[in-house]
Design a protein around this motif. Structure first.
Motif, short mmCIF file in Angstrom:
data_model
loop_
_atom_site.label_atom_id
_atom_site.label_comp_id
_atom_site.label_asym_id
_atom_site.label_seq_id
_atom_site.Cartn_x
_atom_site.Cartn_y
_atom_site.Cartn_z
N ASN A 164 0.85 -1.18 0.00
CA ASN A 164 0.00 0.00 0.00
C ASN A 164 0.89 1.23 0.00
O ASN A 164 2.11 1.14 0.15
CB ASN A 164 -0.98 -0.01 1.19
CG ASN A 164 -0.28 0.13 2.53
OD1 ASN A 164 0.21 1.21 2.87
ND2 ASN A 164 -0.22 -0.96 3.29
N GLY A 195 -4.00 9.89 -1.47
CA GLY A 195 -4.32 9.14 -2.66
C GLY A 195 -4.12 9.95 -3.93
O GLY A 195 -3.71 9.41 -4.97
N LYS A 237 -5.24 -0.47 -1.06
CA LYS A 237 -5.37 0.75 -0.25
C LYS A 237 -4.65 0.58 1.08
O LYS A 237 -4.27 -0.52 1.48
CB LYS A 237 -6.84 1.07 -0.03
CG LYS A 237 -7.59 0.03 0.80
CD LYS A 237 -9.06 0.38 0.90
CE LYS A 237 -9.83 -0.69 1.70
NZ LYS A 237 -11.27 -0.39 1.75
N ARG A 295 -6.87 4.85 2.43
CA ARG A 295 -6.40 5.77 1.40
C ARG A 295 -6.01 5.03 0.13
O ARG A 295 -5.43 3.95 0.17
CB ARG A 295 -5.21 6.59 1.91
CG ARG A 295 -5.61 7.56 3.01
CD ARG A 295 -4.47 8.45 3.45
NE ARG A 295 -4.88 9.31 4.54
CZ ARG A 295 -4.08 10.15 5.18
NH1 ARG A 295 -2.80 10.25 4.81
NH2 ARG A 295 -4.54 10.90 6.17
N GLN A 296 -6.34 5.63 -1.00
CA GLN A 296 -6.13 5.01 -2.30
C GLN A 296 -4.64 4.95 -2.63
O GLN A 296 -3.81 5.52 -1.93
CB GLN A 296 -6.89 5.79 -3.37
CG GLN A 296 -8.38 5.88 -3.14
CD GLN A 296 -8.80 7.02 -2.23
OE1 GLN A 296 -7.98 7.73 -1.65
NE2 GLN A 296 -10.11 7.20 -2.09
N SER A 304 -8.55 -0.95 -4.09
CA SER A 304 -7.73 0.26 -3.93
C SER A 304 -8.54 1.55 -3.94
O SER A 304 -8.02 2.60 -3.58
CB SER A 304 -6.69 0.33 -5.05
OG SER A 304 -7.33 0.60 -6.29
N GLY A 305 -9.78 1.48 -4.39
CA GLY A 305 -10.54 2.70 -4.64
C GLY A 305 -10.15 3.27 -5.99
O GLY A 305 -10.93 3.24 -6.93
N TYR A 306 -8.94 3.77 -6.09
CA TYR A 306 -8.39 4.17 -7.38
C TYR A 306 -6.87 4.16 -7.32
O TYR A 306 -6.27 4.18 -6.24
CB TYR A 306 -8.89 5.54 -7.83
CG TYR A 306 -8.53 6.73 -6.94
CD1 TYR A 306 -7.24 7.27 -6.95
CD2 TYR A 306 -9.49 7.33 -6.13
CE1 TYR A 306 -6.91 8.36 -6.15
CE2 TYR A 306 -9.18 8.42 -5.33
CZ TYR A 306 -7.89 8.93 -5.34
OH TYR A 306 -7.57 10.01 -4.56
N ASP A 355 -4.03 6.62 -8.71
CA ASP A 355 -3.98 7.97 -9.26
C ASP A 355 -2.97 8.10 -10.40
O ASP A 355 -3.17 8.92 -11.30
CB ASP A 355 -3.62 8.96 -8.15
CG ASP A 355 -3.88 10.40 -8.57
OD1 ASP A 355 -4.99 10.67 -9.06
OD2 ASP A 355 -2.98 11.23 -8.41
N GLN A 405 -13.17 0.19 -8.73
CA GLN A 405 -11.91 0.91 -8.83
C GLN A 405 -11.89 1.86 -10.05
O GLN A 405 -12.70 1.74 -10.96
CB GLN A 405 -10.75 -0.06 -8.90
CG GLN A 405 -10.66 -0.98 -7.69
CD GLN A 405 -9.46 -1.91 -7.74
OE1 GLN A 405 -8.48 -1.70 -7.04
NE2 GLN A 405 -9.54 -2.93 -8.57
#
Length: 277
Positions: A190, A201, A221, A226-227, A244-246, A248, A268
């Motif tokens: 992460n 993120g 994450k 946090r991503q 991960s969410g996203y 970046d 994601q």
């Protein structure tokens, strides 16, 4: 000038050989005075594809002079700033399995591309692919092109392999940072593994994580949600992005997937805010 490359003698000799071939075509690159040959320079605008590694990394034509000396040369460079890499969210040499619901920029897949999830993926940029494998479930909002239908691929994956082998880690002005990982962790990484608990993120192209090994890499994450912010250069590895969410930054990998046996990964996103140092 925010990344460092080290040039070995073997690499320099190879480039000198390429320069010599160009000299045979363009004798204007060599002059003789009193029977002595001057040190040749490398005409970058000629044979652009052959010497792309030099041009993209901003290694100046003075590098040829170092072959005449005894020490390897260390050069500052920009990894992606002058290259169309910055237009992409994902670049893979082989296959990509993408279930991330939104991909903001272009995708380059040297092998097959598919989306085995029940959700539809939307790609904002153009997609270059070796083949499409069903199920695909993907909206190509920027269009798509099969690589066999173009005379020259838009990217040279050999460059990313070369970059991962030669780049050195360091911290630079304006918060740019290159981190090189040479030993696998054995579990998912992460963002805190690299940047500490203050990392966000939204990395905004400030950090590049380089994996130099061929073991699989897993990204996820942080424990507090946090991503994953940094860009990832892992040209020898399969990279899995999960829960991960996203992400970046950009992912450059041998293979890439957002789909696992425990998660479809359709929640994601892949932003493509590429490292700009």
């Amino acid at each position: 000038m925010r990344a460092i490359l080290t040039m070995t003698h073997a690499t320099l000799i190879k480039w000198l050989f390429l320069a010599t071939l160009i000299v045979l075509v363009d004798p204007g690159t060599v002059s003789a005075h009193s029977g002595a040959m001057e040190q040749p320079t490398i005409p970058f605008k000629k044979a652009k594809s052959t010497l792309r590694k030099l041009e993209t990394a901003r290694i100046t034509n003075t590098i040829a002079a170092d072959v005449w000396g005894s020490a390897p040369r260390i050069e500052q460079c920009t990894a992606f700033r002058d290259d169309n890499t910055i237009e992409y969210s994902v670049i893979t040499k082989e296959r990509t399995i993408n279930t991330a619901k939104n991909v903001y920029r272009k995708i380059f897949v040297g092998g097959s591309l598919r989306n085995p999830s029940q959700s539809t993926v939307t790609v904002g940029g153009h997609v270059y692919y070796g083949s499409l494998r069903e199920p695909i479930n993907t909206n190509f909002n920027g269009g798509g092109t099969k690589l066999s239908d173009v005379s020259s691929p838009p990217l040279d994956f050999d460059y990313y392999e070369w970059l991962a082998t030669n780049i050195m880690e360091g911290s630079y002005s304006d918060g740019y940072q290159v981190i090189v990982v040479s030993q696998p962790k054995g579990s998912c990484y992460n963002m805190y593994d690299f940047l500490g608990s203050d990392a966000q993120g939204s990395n905004n192209g400030k950090t590049l994580i380089v994996f130099t090994f061929s073991n699989d890499v897993c990204l996820t994450k942080t424990p507090d949600g946090r991503q994953f912010g940094p860009s990832v250069l892992a040209p020898f590895s399969k990279v899995t992005l999960t829960n991960s969410g996203y992400l970046d930054g950009i992912v450059i990998a041998r293979r890439f997937t957002t789909y696992t046996s425990s998660s479809e990964g359709s929640e994601q996103q892949l932003h493509g805010n590429v490292y700009r140092g």
